[in-house]
Design a protein around this motif. Structure first.
Motif, PDB file in Angstrom:
ATOM      1  N   GLU A  59       0.536  -1.215  -0.128  1.00  0.00           N
ATOM      2  CA  GLU A  59       0.343  -0.246   0.069  1.00  0.00           C
ATOM      3  C   GLU A  59       0.848   1.200   0.191  1.00  0.00           C
ATOM      4  N   GLU A  62       2.648   2.209  -3.897  1.00  0.00           N
ATOM      5  CA  GLU A  62       2.007   1.424  -4.779  1.00  0.00           C
ATOM      6  C   GLU A  62       1.089   2.456  -4.438  1.00  0.00           C
ATOM      7  N   ASP A  63       1.552   4.239  -4.836  1.00  0.00           N
ATOM      8  CA  ASP A  63       0.111   4.965  -4.099  1.00  0.00           C
ATOM      9  C   ASP A  63      -0.231   5.930  -5.212  1.00  0.00           C
ATOM     10  N   ARG A  68      -0.910   1.058  -8.576  1.00  0.00           N
ATOM     11  CA  ARG A  68      -2.073   0.678  -7.611  1.00  0.00           C
ATOM     12  C   ARG A  68      -2.644   0.057  -7.369  1.00  0.00           C
ATOM     13  N   LYS A 104      -5.997   8.411  -0.906  1.00  0.00           N
ATOM     14  CA  LYS A 104      -5.706   7.752  -2.122  1.00  0.00           C
ATOM     15  C   LYS A 104      -6.989   7.149  -2.337  1.00  0.00           C
ATOM     16  N   THR A 106      -9.201   3.796  -3.808  1.00  0.00           N
ATOM     17  CA  THR A 106      -8.118   2.302  -4.521  1.00  0.00           C
ATOM     18  C   THR A 106      -9.412   1.756  -4.503  1.00  0.00           C
TER      19      THR A 106
END
Length: 377
Positions: A59, A62-63, A68, A104, A106
């Protein structure tokens, strides 16, 4: 001879039964693995501490998209991995901001969580005039021509004198009865007052709006798991400005942001109540458009969009938080732009948003800028 035949028959019967038993056990064990989604293999039996450390490192590394997608892949391994991944994504703070959201994007649920605090999410909105549809993409490059990652879609419908925008996670299924439905935007006759509705309650104990326009279905109850109504989460109002006698458009937004826990409800407001909306209770985040400046040389109203807007349009705007005069020192920053929207092509627009706004709220507010507003132009 009969004794030998009997012995062979008994031995064949015993071996056939053993074979059937082994096949049946194999099918049952296979069904167990399939139903558990890998819980019984080595992936699902991994130690929680080790599993949490692995997913946490993925996590953090992979921002940005498309990298991501590896975080999403971790959540697809099995149920245990999915639960750990969702907890880590939800709990990680950003810039020491402990509001339960990292900013973020996701999972689909992240579209209703606050954006980042420092650097805004840069997005693109693509318009299709023929189908009256709008698509929201997360920009992956500085280019305005690249679509990026698809986030949301909306379609404009006309119901008599009113206009509605249905917002969905699926660009091919834009209806309120869909599982991909996330909310809608409803306007009045003049197109100056808009109400934002969410398909899910913004907080525990929230009650759906009782107005007829907020209904999702014709009947009152479809399923206990699906609310029959929508939940009001915001208002957007444009001030009357006939023949542009008072300059460009002026708008005020009152939103129930994801970080807010208050349950105060603000009713519809008209132009005579705009000042009352601006001084709304602290349960709402109140935004207003940043006033542009008149440029003598260009003979037009100008705002600094820092290169993110390239085409002059009445739709372009920047929203900032208003100051709360009822509290010492005020509340809000009238210089920090929380939402920026502008035109870069015939049917392409940029949308940049940050905390406390979510992608869903920002997209709904930008949709209010489309369409003709006779009372504002």
């Amino acid at each position: 001879m009969s004794l030998r035949r009997s012995f062979l028959s008994r031995r064949f019967s015993r071996s056939f039964n053993n074979q059937n038993r082994n096949e049946r056990n194999g099918v049952e064990s296979g069904r167990l693995v399939g139903e558990s989604g890998g819980e019984s293999d080595g992936w699902g039996s991994m130690l929680p501490e080790l599993l949490g450390e692995i997913i946490k490192r993925v996590e953090e590394s992979e921002d940005r998209w498309p990298q991501r997608q590896n975080v999403v892949a971790c959540a697809c391994v099995c149920k245990k991995w999915r639960e750990v991944t969702k907890d880590i994504v939800k709990s990680l703070p950003i810039n020491n901001n402990n509001n339960g959201s990292s900013g973020k994007i996701t999972f689909p649920s992240c579209l209703k969580q606050p954006g980042p605090r420092d650097l805004p999410h840069q997005c693109l909105i693509k318009r299709n005039k023929k189908t009256s549809t709008f698509s929201l993409y997360l920009a992956l490059t500085p280019s305005f021509t690249d679509k990026g990652k698809f986030l949301l879609a909306a379609r404009r419908y006309r119901h008599g004198v009113h206009t509605e925008y249905i917002i969905s996670l699926d660009a091919d299924d834009l209806s309120q009865g869909s599982n991909a439905y996330v909310g809608k935007l409803s306007s009045d006759f003049l197109g100056t007052n808009f109400t934002i509705y969410d398909s899910q309650p913004p907080h525990s104990g929230a009650k759906p709006s009782s107005s007829r326009a907020s209904r999702r279905f014709a009947s009152k109850q479809i399923s206990p798991q699906v609310p029959a109504g929508n939940f009001e989460v915001g208002q957007v109002s444009y001030k009357f400005n006939l023949l542009k006698s008072r300059g460009p458009r002026r708008m005020v937004c009152s939103l129930k942001c994801p970080v807010s826990e208050e349950t105060t409800i603000v009713k519809n407001v008209d132009n005579s109540k705009m000042m009352q909306l601006e001084s709304a209770s602290s349960g709402f985040t109140v935004l207003r458009n940043k006033a542009p400046r008149w440029h003598e040389h260009l003979q037009c109203w100008c705002l600094n969009f820092h290169g993110r807007v390239t085409v002059a349009s009445v739709k372009n705007f920047q929203l900032v938080a208003t100051m709360d005069q009822s509290q010492p020192g005020g509340k809000g920053d009238e210089e920090t732009v929380l939402l920026q929207f502008g035109k870069v092509g015939d049917d392409t627009f940029t949308m940049d948003y940050r905390q406390p706004l979510s992608a869903f709220q920002a997209f709904a507010m930008c949709l209010t800028s489309f369409g003709t507003k006779l009372a504002c132009e």
